[in-house]
Motif scaffolding. Structure first.
Motif, PDB file in Angstrom:
ATOM      1  N   ASP A  56      52.287   8.625  18.945  1.00  0.00           N
ATOM      2  CA  ASP A  56      53.008   7.347  19.004  1.00  0.00           C
ATOM      3  C   ASP A  56      52.538   6.545  20.218  1.00  0.00           C
ATOM      4  OD1 ASP A  56      54.447   7.789  16.738  1.00  0.00           O
ATOM      5  OD2 ASP A  56      56.280   8.429  17.747  1.00  0.00           O
ATOM      6  N   ALA A  62      60.402   9.600  20.075  1.00  0.00           N
ATOM      7  CA  ALA A  62      58.977   9.430  19.805  1.00  0.00           C
ATOM      8  C   ALA A  62      58.303  10.792  19.749  1.00  0.00           C
ATOM      9  CB  ALA A  62      58.330   8.559  20.879  1.00  0.00           C
ATOM     10  N   ILE A 109      57.949   0.842  20.045  1.00  0.00           N
ATOM     11  CA  ILE A 109      57.320   2.055  19.527  1.00  0.00           C
ATOM     12  C   ILE A 109      56.423   1.651  18.365  1.00  0.00           C
ATOM     13  CG2 ILE A 109      57.676   4.330  18.507  1.00  0.00           C
ATOM     14  CD1 ILE A 109      60.371   4.458  19.815  1.00  0.00           C
ATOM     15  N   ASN A 110      55.138   1.918  18.514  1.00  0.00           N
ATOM     16  CA  ASN A 110      54.153   1.611  17.467  1.00  0.00           C
ATOM     17  C   ASN A 110      54.212   0.144  17.040  1.00  0.00           C
ATOM     18  OD1 ASN A 110      53.343   4.322  17.478  1.00  0.00           O
ATOM     19  ND2 ASN A 110      54.826   4.870  15.903  1.00  0.00           N
TER      20      ASN A 110
END
Length: 368
Positions: A230, A226, A247-248
């Motif tokens: 993020d 990352a 992640i996101n």
């Protein structure tokens, strides 16, 4: 040959063709299929994710965690690279011996529930330990790290009542080379150790994208790294003891633990300059499923009723439970001992109507 015979033969041919097509498709998917993002063939059952998983797994399909967790301190130190990594590992082992971790099961206490009822998800706060150096926390969820391995554990555990709990951490500022680790951990976690690198914790690390389980050599999942801006997500399933990471808004990996119904806490950590913004549920998550399925630890706001309106105190709980007027006896308003009764009577001898409130004008209270 009549028309009926021709129809039967045609139907048989169609059935044979369908069967042959099905067999061909099975063979095609078993051996491999053309890649949609480039030339060449790739295995239908052995993709790149499987190869990455096999790098940290043994032949029976599960990673060799027992051998890693069973390493002695000396053996682990030999396998770790760098003096700093060895010193930090030795510190974590010594801290665990001096501070036994609470691995009991249970729900939130009554006092914690009252705090949550008043503040909602904002009741979860991150407080720096006395051993944390160069760590500042604003509003309980805005964390700034300056350097060195530092970790902060939340003040409240996951409630362990619903199936899934989830929180997010936004990487507001991330200096080059800084490693941020987020995850879940038990209480009394070493304050100078990244999440996932000490006993009874699981953490995702931004530098290499790996998920570590209670040891710096035990990698249970490998995802992508990352970077700044993020948003990292951490999910916890208390009934099964599984953690997952996002992640996101995209789930990138899972981790299985033996901590079903244990007292687990959110944890954030870093080893360099960075700024983190933690969202325990006070605002919308980037992961849409968490919003639709109410995975937050608590409602965004408290649920206690507001105080009573002015001049409408008939239903006030405070007034209803106040002591009767007989409790306050008239003796409390008597003149204290030693008071000059004569001076007291002389001071109050004149009636209020003749007291001059403004000597310069001669106006008194009756003329106003």
């Amino acid at each position: 040959m009549n028309e009926t015979s021709v129809g039967v033969v045609a139907a048989v041919c169609v059935c044979i063709a369908i069967t042959a097509a099905g067999v061909g498709l099975r063979v095609w998917f078993a051996r491999g299929r053309p890649s949609l993002c480039g030339c060449g063939w790739r295995s239908g059952r052995r993709g790149s994710w499987w190869q990455q998983y096999q790098q940290h797994s043994n032949k029976d399909g599960s990673r060799d965690s027992e051998s890693v967790q069973g390493l002695s301190i000396e053996s682990a130190l030999d396998k770790l690279e760098g003096t700093a990594a060895q010193q930090n590992y030795a510190y974590a082992c010594q801290y665990a011996e001096a501070h036994p971790i609470d691995d009991s099961t249970g729900l939130l206490s009554s006092s914690d529930l009252e705090l949550i009822a008043e503040h909602g998800a904002d009741a979860w706060r991150f407080v720096a330990d006395e051993d944390n150096v160069g760590v500042s926390v604003r509003d309980g969820t805005e964390v700034d790290f300056t350097g060195g391995e530092q970790s902060l554990v939340a003040n409240l555990q996951f409630p362990n009542e619903q199936r899934v709990y989830y929180y997010e951490v936004r990487l507001t500022r991330l200096a080059p080379g800084t490693n941020v680790a987020v995850g879940v951990a038990m209480r009394s976690y070493p304050p100078l150790r990244l999440a996932g690198w000490a006993r009874n914790s699981v953490g995702y690390h931004t530098c290499d994208g790996c998920v570590y389980h209670s040891h710096p050599l035990d990698i249970c999942r490998k995802t992508r790294p990352a970077q700044t801006s993020d948003t990292l997500g951490v999910g916890w399933r208390p009934r099964s003891g599984k953690a997952f990471f996002a992640i996101n808004g995209v789930i990138v990996g899972h981790a299985r633990t033996p901590w079903a119904q244990k007292r687990l806490y959110p944890i954030v950590s870093a080893d360099g300059p960075c700024s983190l913004s933690v969202n325990m549920g006070t605002r919308a998550f980037v992961l849409s499923h968490a919003n639709m399925r109410y995975w937050a630890v608590a409602p965004p706001e408290g649920q206690r009723p507001p105080p009573p309106l002015y001049h409408c105190a008939s239903e006030s709980l405070l007034l209803a439970t106040s002591p009767p007027s007989s409790v306050y006896s008239s003796s409390t308003h008597d003149i204290p001992p030693g008071y000059d009764d004569a001076h007291h009577q002389h001071f109050h001898s004149a009636p209020h109507s003749v007291i001059d409130v403004n000597p310069g004008t001669g106006r008194n209270l009756d003329s106003i």
